[in-house]
Design a protein around this motif. Structure first.
Motif, PDB file in Angstrom:
ATOM      1  N   ASN A 610      71.433  58.770 -12.691  1.00 20.10           N
ATOM      2  CA  ASN A 610      70.362  59.476 -11.466  1.00 20.10           C
ATOM      3  C   ASN A 610      70.774  60.873 -11.296  1.00 20.10           C
ATOM      4  O   ASN A 610      70.031  61.643 -11.316  1.00 20.10           O
ATOM      5  CB  ASN A 610      70.305  58.615 -10.274  1.00 20.10           C
ATOM      6  N   GLN A 611      72.193  60.978 -11.056  1.00 16.83           N
ATOM      7  CA  GLN A 611      72.575  62.316 -10.334  1.00 16.83           C
ATOM      8  C   GLN A 611      72.414  63.388 -11.500  1.00 16.83           C
ATOM      9  O   GLN A 611      71.754  64.672 -11.409  1.00 16.83           O
ATOM     10  CB  GLN A 611      74.067  62.529  -9.892  1.00 16.83           C
ATOM     11  N   ILE A 612      72.399  62.923 -12.754  1.00 17.13           N
ATOM     12  CA  ILE A 612      72.511  64.152 -13.841  1.00 17.13           C
ATOM     13  C   ILE A 612      70.897  63.992 -14.194  1.00 17.13           C
ATOM     14  O   ILE A 612      70.406  65.390 -14.250  1.00 17.13           O
ATOM     15  CB  ILE A 612      72.897  63.332 -15.213  1.00 17.13           C
ATOM     16  N   ALA A 613      69.926  63.088 -14.182  1.00 14.74           N
ATOM     17  CA  ALA A 613      68.671  63.379 -14.029  1.00 14.74           C
ATOM     18  C   ALA A 613      68.094  64.045 -13.056  1.00 14.74           C
ATOM     19  O   ALA A 613      67.207  65.002 -13.291  1.00 14.74           O
ATOM     20  CB  ALA A 613      67.795  62.059 -14.264  1.00 14.74           C
ATOM     21  N   LEU A 638      61.130  63.036 -10.199  1.00 13.89           N
ATOM     22  CA  LEU A 638      62.258  63.507  -9.411  1.00 13.89           C
ATOM     23  C   LEU A 638      62.093  62.459  -8.020  1.00 13.89           C
ATOM     24  O   LEU A 638      63.330  61.904  -7.756  1.00 13.89           O
ATOM     25  CB  LEU A 638      62.195  64.696  -8.963  1.00 13.89           C
ATOM     26  N   GLU A 639      61.071  62.177  -7.484  1.00 10.25           N
ATOM     27  CA  GLU A 639      60.820  61.334  -6.369  1.00 10.25           C
ATOM     28  C   GLU A 639      61.243  59.837  -6.582  1.00 10.25           C
ATOM     29  O   GLU A 639      62.172  59.090  -5.900  1.00 10.25           O
ATOM     30  CB  GLU A 639      59.665  61.152  -5.778  1.00 10.25           C
ATOM     31  N   ALA A 640      61.081  59.334  -7.867  1.00 12.48           N
ATOM     32  CA  ALA A 640      61.539  58.032  -8.191  1.00 12.48           C
ATOM     33  C   ALA A 640      62.625  57.952  -8.436  1.00 12.48           C
ATOM     34  O   ALA A 640      63.461  57.004  -7.996  1.00 12.48           O
ATOM     35  CB  ALA A 640      60.619  57.675  -9.696  1.00 12.48           C
ATOM     36  N   ILE A 641      63.475  58.880  -8.955  1.00 11.87           N
ATOM     37  CA  ILE A 641      64.697  58.867  -8.954  1.00 11.87           C
ATOM     38  C   ILE A 641      65.417  58.897  -7.714  1.00 11.87           C
ATOM     39  O   ILE A 641      66.567  58.123  -7.572  1.00 11.87           O
ATOM     40  CB  ILE A 641      65.210  60.142 -10.186  1.00 11.87           C
ATOM     41  N   GLU A 642      65.097  59.936  -6.817  1.00 14.86           N
ATOM     42  CA  GLU A 642      65.613  59.644  -5.612  1.00 14.86           C
ATOM     43  C   GLU A 642      65.644  58.641  -5.059  1.00 14.86           C
ATOM     44  O   GLU A 642      66.305  57.954  -4.285  1.00 14.86           O
ATOM     45  CB  GLU A 642      64.966  60.930  -4.635  1.00 14.86           C
ATOM     46  N   THR A 645      67.934  56.201  -6.274  1.00 12.50           N
ATOM     47  CA  THR A 645      69.439  56.197  -5.516  1.00 12.50           C
ATOM     48  C   THR A 645      69.391  55.654  -4.406  1.00 12.50           C
ATOM     49  O   THR A 645      70.271  55.368  -3.840  1.00 12.50           O
ATOM     50  CB  THR A 645      69.482  57.978  -5.557  1.00 12.50           C
ATOM     51  N   ARG A 646      67.992  56.022  -3.657  1.00 12.97           N
ATOM     52  CA  ARG A 646      68.261  55.572  -2.013  1.00 12.97           C
ATOM     53  C   ARG A 646      68.298  54.001  -2.079  1.00 12.97           C
ATOM     54  O   ARG A 646      68.868  53.286  -1.161  1.00 12.97           O
ATOM     55  CB  ARG A 646      67.196  55.864  -0.979  1.00 12.97           C
ATOM     56  N   LEU A 647      67.582  53.510  -3.105  1.00 10.98           N
ATOM     57  CA  LEU A 647      67.747  51.776  -2.945  1.00 10.98           C
ATOM     58  C   LEU A 647      69.119  51.366  -3.689  1.00 10.98           C
ATOM     59  O   LEU A 647      69.485  50.565  -2.868  1.00 10.98           O
ATOM     60  CB  LEU A 647      66.576  51.313  -4.305  1.00 10.98           C
ATOM     61  N   ILE A 648      69.744  52.078  -4.406  1.00 10.85           N
ATOM     62  CA  ILE A 648      70.948  51.685  -4.831  1.00 10.85           C
ATOM     63  C   ILE A 648      71.895  51.781  -3.541  1.00 10.85           C
ATOM     64  O   ILE A 648      72.978  50.891  -3.405  1.00 10.85           O
ATOM     65  CB  ILE A 648      71.677  52.475  -6.151  1.00 10.85           C
ATOM     66  N   THR A 769      59.448  42.633  -3.423  1.00 14.04           N
ATOM     67  CA  THR A 769      58.274  43.121  -3.968  1.00 14.04           C
ATOM     68  C   THR A 769      58.156  43.762  -5.171  1.00 14.04           C
ATOM     69  O   THR A 769      59.042  44.008  -5.827  1.00 14.04           O
ATOM     70  CB  THR A 769      57.650  44.198  -2.680  1.00 14.04           C
ATOM     71  N   SER A 770      56.995  43.918  -5.617  1.00  8.24           N
ATOM     72  CA  SER A 770      56.723  44.748  -6.910  1.00  8.24           C
ATOM     73  C   SER A 770      57.247  46.151  -6.983  1.00  8.24           C
ATOM     74  O   SER A 770      57.283  46.544  -8.076  1.00  8.24           O
ATOM     75  CB  SER A 770      55.179  44.663  -7.372  1.00  8.24           C
ATOM     76  N   GLY A 771      57.289  46.870  -5.718  1.00 13.53           N
ATOM     77  CA  GLY A 771      57.458  48.325  -5.739  1.00 13.53           C
ATOM     78  C   GLY A 771      59.132  48.311  -5.407  1.00 13.53           C
ATOM     79  O   GLY A 771      59.998  47.304  -5.420  1.00 13.53           O
ATOM     80  N   LYS A 772      59.271  49.498  -5.071  1.00 10.36           N
ATOM     81  CA  LYS A 772      60.928  49.687  -4.387  1.00 10.36           C
ATOM     82  C   LYS A 772      61.049  49.453  -2.951  1.00 10.36           C
ATOM     83  O   LYS A 772      60.100  49.085  -2.488  1.00 10.36           O
ATOM     84  CB  LYS A 772      60.999  51.440  -4.642  1.00 10.36           C
ATOM     85  N   GLY A 773      62.261  49.552  -2.660  1.00  6.06           N
ATOM     86  CA  GLY A 773      62.758  49.184  -1.160  1.00  6.06           C
ATOM     87  C   GLY A 773      63.215  48.080  -1.167  1.00  6.06           C
ATOM     88  O   GLY A 773      63.648  47.290  -2.002  1.00  6.06           O
ATOM     89  N   LEU A 774      63.519  47.348  -0.051  1.00 10.96           N
ATOM     90  CA  LEU A 774      64.026  46.004   0.374  1.00 10.96           C
ATOM     91  C   LEU A 774      63.289  44.767   0.491  1.00 10.96           C
ATOM     92  O   LEU A 774      63.664  43.582   0.333  1.00 10.96           O
ATOM     93  CB  LEU A 774      64.955  46.102   1.637  1.00 10.96           C
ATOM     94  N   GLY A 775      61.956  45.017   0.594  1.00 11.23           N
ATOM     95  CA  GLY A 775      60.924  43.939   1.028  1.00 11.23           C
ATOM     96  C   GLY A 775      60.881  43.646   2.358  1.00 11.23           C
ATOM     97  O   GLY A 775      61.584  43.669   3.354  1.00 11.23           O
TER      98      GLY A 775
END
Length: 815
Positions: A610-613, A638-642, A645-648, A769-775
């Motif tokens: 992610n950091q490389i991308a 860019l937002e998706a990768i960020e 990264t936040r999710l990880i 959930t179907s998206g990102k985050g913790l649910g």
């Protein structure tokens, strides 16, 4: 003219004067000395040939030296003695040669008063004013304490205090007499208060002067200021004893009129309905001129005596009646005894000596031996019955208990026999017997009791069968069972324990730690010892050495058994082999460690990619000449990768929360929400308005995952809606009970959430959930970890289609 009195004047005469007289004489003497001293000071300005000056100075010294029983000392501001008269020598025991030049506080002032004395001297030196006459406790040369009334005054020269004079009048004897009188008065008062009689003193007008504690308790006026009040006035303070006070006033007047000591029996009612009787002596006292001086009242409680007299009189009256009734009572007693014997559940049989004739068969005996109760008669013996031994052999007549007591005088206890009745039925009976003797010890009869124990023997048999059943259960339990006494000795074990510890069989009689752990002392963390101390169930996991050399694990429960007093009498140890479970747990721990390793490796590698991308995308945005649409195409990944990264990062944080590795800290909720809003304000293709209203500043104790809680709620409102969307966020401080909470409300005008979905919105089945985050499931879990809660409701109550409102409430803390 000055009169000089002898210093050997009677000391007792001065001590017999009152305090006021002594103080007055001290004041007069102090004024006279001051006048003489002033005259002495003035003489310094007159030539030595002036006779008047000489005479004044001589007179001053003569007064000081010869003032009888008034110790006069002169000293400077530091207490150094310049003058010491003969009375000082007499009272304190120091000669003038011994005293002059020494500090008075070192000589006669007691240690605890030195500071007060020096403070007084300073006050005189600073103000130039004399002290009031006061009582001082001083010490003589021989160590005795001397009490004096003392007055100190300054001698002024050239407008300053040049010297201080102190005049002491010895009142030691008066002080001792005062203390003795006070002690005697206290002893007398204690004696009077300890008396169980009424003691009361009144003046000539009937006003109460003094009363002992018994009198005050009797009339319930312990908390009433009774002194100076008449009986009529005290009657107003006590509605219950009003008549008693008025009666006392009448009998007082009777004693005054008689003019001599009188006796009266007075009755005083009590609140409990009883009446107390007092033999009251009243002694009137008169002045010489016949006026009433005082009245002494002494009352002895004769209630018990009066009651005894009445009881004695009543006893005499009842005696004849009792004698008349006695004959009838004896007859009734015989009938009563017979009735009691007739109703006893056991059988009673009586037989007279010599003839051995049966004289009494109780109904109980007839029932046991097979007779008919209705046919019972004192002279009737039931039909044929036989006695047999327990083994079935006949019991000889001479061996039967009743015959043994008649013939030998034996006392026979609980002989078990089988009774075969006329109808062929049998009962098991216990028979006891005893002889009846006359005054000379001769056997005149014998009495026998017969108890039917047939059911008891059946119960014994059932109990033994039950014991065998419990024994089978005990041995059939596959877990280990040990029964220990309170000293850790093994009393009993089942087969499982013998199987686990075959080399220590027999286990009974050994200490548990010796048999099970081959130790000479008990184990350090023994649950059994803890159960004995706490008298409650205790458990622990303990190791076991297998025959093959391996180590197994036992789960041990120790349950104490107590007597009725709560004392531990024995302990039951229930032991279960959990070796397989322990091995599974160890494998689970190992699997968890491997999972965590994989999670760390994946998080590290993905983050690196992610950091490389991110680096290349940010470089493209910064260096390439792109139009708006092209920039949007790069910004979105860019937002998706960020976000990835936040999710990880959040997954790592969640892992730390579960392990207790992510510490809580103070978080400003308003500041956090303000930082989140810009992430969702400018989304391509959406018309989104986010308004934030903070009604207060509010801090909570949480960790960085709180950011994702609020962000997820806002992101879900956008993700599950289309087109234009208005989101209103409110921050308020609410109070529930005694606790303050930070309440964040996120409401939108989107499609809303149906009621059937609200009920399972935060359940585990929706934790991803179907998206990102913790649910939402993890949002609920985090809110509860922060000691708060989250819920959802309709923005417009009753109409879920108008949008949803999420409520996130966390405990507030002071900033």
């Amino acid at each position: 003219m000055v009169v000089i009195l002898s210093p050997y004047r009677s000391k007792k005469k001065d001590e017999d004067k009152t305090k006021a007289q002594l103080i007055e004489e001290l004041e007069q003497l102090r004024e006279r000395i001051k006048e003489l001293k002033d005259s002495d000071n003035g003489s310094e300005q007159i030539s030595s040939g002036n006779i008047a000056g000489y005479n004044d100075q001589s007179l001053f010294k003569t007064v000081i030296e010869n003032t009888p029983m008034v110790a006069i000392q002169g000293y400077d501001r530091g207490g150094v003695i310049y003058h010491w008269n003969r009375a000082s020598e007499y009272i304190y025991g120091y000669s003038a040669e011994e005293a002059i030049g020494k500090r008075i506080q070192d000589l006669i002032v007691i240690d605890e008063d030195v500071e007060a004395f020096e403070r007084t001297v300073r006050d005189i030196s600073e103000t130039g004013k004399p002290t009031q006459c006061s009582l001082w406790k001083l010490k003589a040369r021989n160590g005795d304490m001397v009490w004096t009334y003392s007055s100190m005054f300054p001698v002024i020269e050239h407008d300053r205090v040049a010297e201080i004079f102190c005049m002491d009048v010895d009142v030691t004897r008066s002080k001792k007499m005062e203390e003795s009188l006070r002690e005697q008065e206290e002893q007398l008062r204690t004696l009077i208060n300890a008396m169980p009689d009424i003691v009361c003193f009144k003046d000539g007008e009937g006003r109460w002067l003094e009363a002992n504690a018994f009198d005050l308790r009797l009339f319930d006026i312990e908390n009433v200021p009774y002194k100076g009040k008449t009986d009529s006035e005290l009657a107003e303070h006590s509605g219950f004893y009003r008549d008693a006070f008025l009666m006392c006033e009448e009998t007082d007047e009777k004693a005054w009129r008689a003019g001599a000591t009188g006796h009266e029996e007075e009755t005083i009612p009590k609140p409990d309905g009883s009446v107390m009787t007092f033999d009251t002596i009243k002694v009137p006292l008169f002045y010489p001129d016949g006026r009433r001086k005082g009245l002494v009242v002494i009352g002895r409680d004769i209630t018990d005596r009066k009651r005894a007299e009445e009881q004695l009189k009543s006893a005499y009256e009842d005696l004849e009646k009792r004698v008349e009734e006695r004959t009838g009572e004896l007859a009734r007693a015989r009938n009563t005894l017979k009735a009691m014997l007739d109703t006893l559940p056991i059988g009673i049989v009586m037989s007279e000596a010599g003839t051995e004739r049966i004289t009494y068969f109780s109904p109980g005996a007839l029932k046991i031996l097979g007779g008919h109760i209705m046919a019972a008669s004192q002279d009737m013996e039931p039909g044929p019955y036989d006695f047999f031994e327990v083994d079935g052999s006949p019991l000889p007549v001479g061996e039967r208990p009743l015959q043994r007591s008649l013939r030998t005088g034996a006392y026979v206890q609980n002989v078990e026999v089988i009774v075969r009745r006329k109808d062929g039925s049998t009962v098991t009976a216990l028979i006891s017997s005893a002889p009846v003797k006359d005054a000379n010890g001769n056997i005149i009869a014998a009495v026998s009791s017969i108890s039917d124990v047939t059911e008891l023997r059946r119960a014994d048999k059932a109990l033994k069968e039950n014991e065998r059943f419990l024994e089978n259960v005990f041995e059939g339990i596959q877990d280990g069972i040990s029964i220990l006494d309170k000293d850790m000795n093994i009393l009993r074990v089942n087969h499982a324990m013998k199987k686990w510890y075959p080399d220590m069989v027999p286990l009974e009689g050994k200490k548990c730690y010796q048999a099970y752990h081959k130790r000479t002392i008990h184990c350090e963390k023994c649950p059994t010892i803890k159960a004995i101390k706490t008298r409650a169930l205790q458990s622990d996991v303990v190791p076991i050495a297998r025959e093959d050399g391996s180590t197994g694990w036992l789960e041990l429960y120790a349950f104490p058994l107590t007597d009725r007093a709560g004392n531990v009498t024995s302990i039951i140890e229930h032991v279960r082999d959990i070796t397989s479970r322990k091995q599974a747990e160890e494998q689970l721990v190992e699997a968890k460690a491997q999972a965590e390793l994989y999670l760390d490796l994946m998080g590290h590698d993905i983050n690196n990619m992610n950091q490389i991308a991110l680096g290349f995308l940010e470089l493209a945005l910064g260096t390439l000449d792109l139009n708006k649409e092209e920039k949007q195409l790069i910004s979105k990944p860019l937002e998706a990768i960020e976000s990835s990264t936040r999710l990880i990062d959040n997954v790592r944080k969640l892992q730390k929360v579960k392990e207790g590795g992510l510490k809580l800290h103070d978080i400003d909720v308003g500041e956090m929400v303000r930082k989140i809003i810009p992430r969702y304000s400018d989304i391509v293709g959406r018309d989104i308005t986010i308004d934030f209203t903070a009604g207060c500043e509010c801090n909570v104790k949480a960790n960085d995952l709180l950011d994702d809680v609020y962000a997820n709620v806002i992101g879900n409102a956008i993700k599950h809606s289309t087109g234009r969307l208005a989101i209103d966020i409110h921050l308020d401080r609410v109070k529930i009970g005694e606790r303050d909470y930070c309440m964040v409300t996120v409401e939108d005008d989107g499609p809303g959430i149906p009621d059937e979905r609200k009920a399972r919105l935060f359940s585990r089945s929706l934790k991803r959930t179907s998206g990102k985050g913790l649910g939402l499931y993890l949002i609920k879990m985090l809110a509860e970890d922060f000691h708060g809660k989250v819920w959802v409701e309709d923005r417009v109550p009753g109409d879920h289609t108008k949008g949803a409102r999420f409520m996130i409430m966390l405990p507030a803390i002071e900033k």
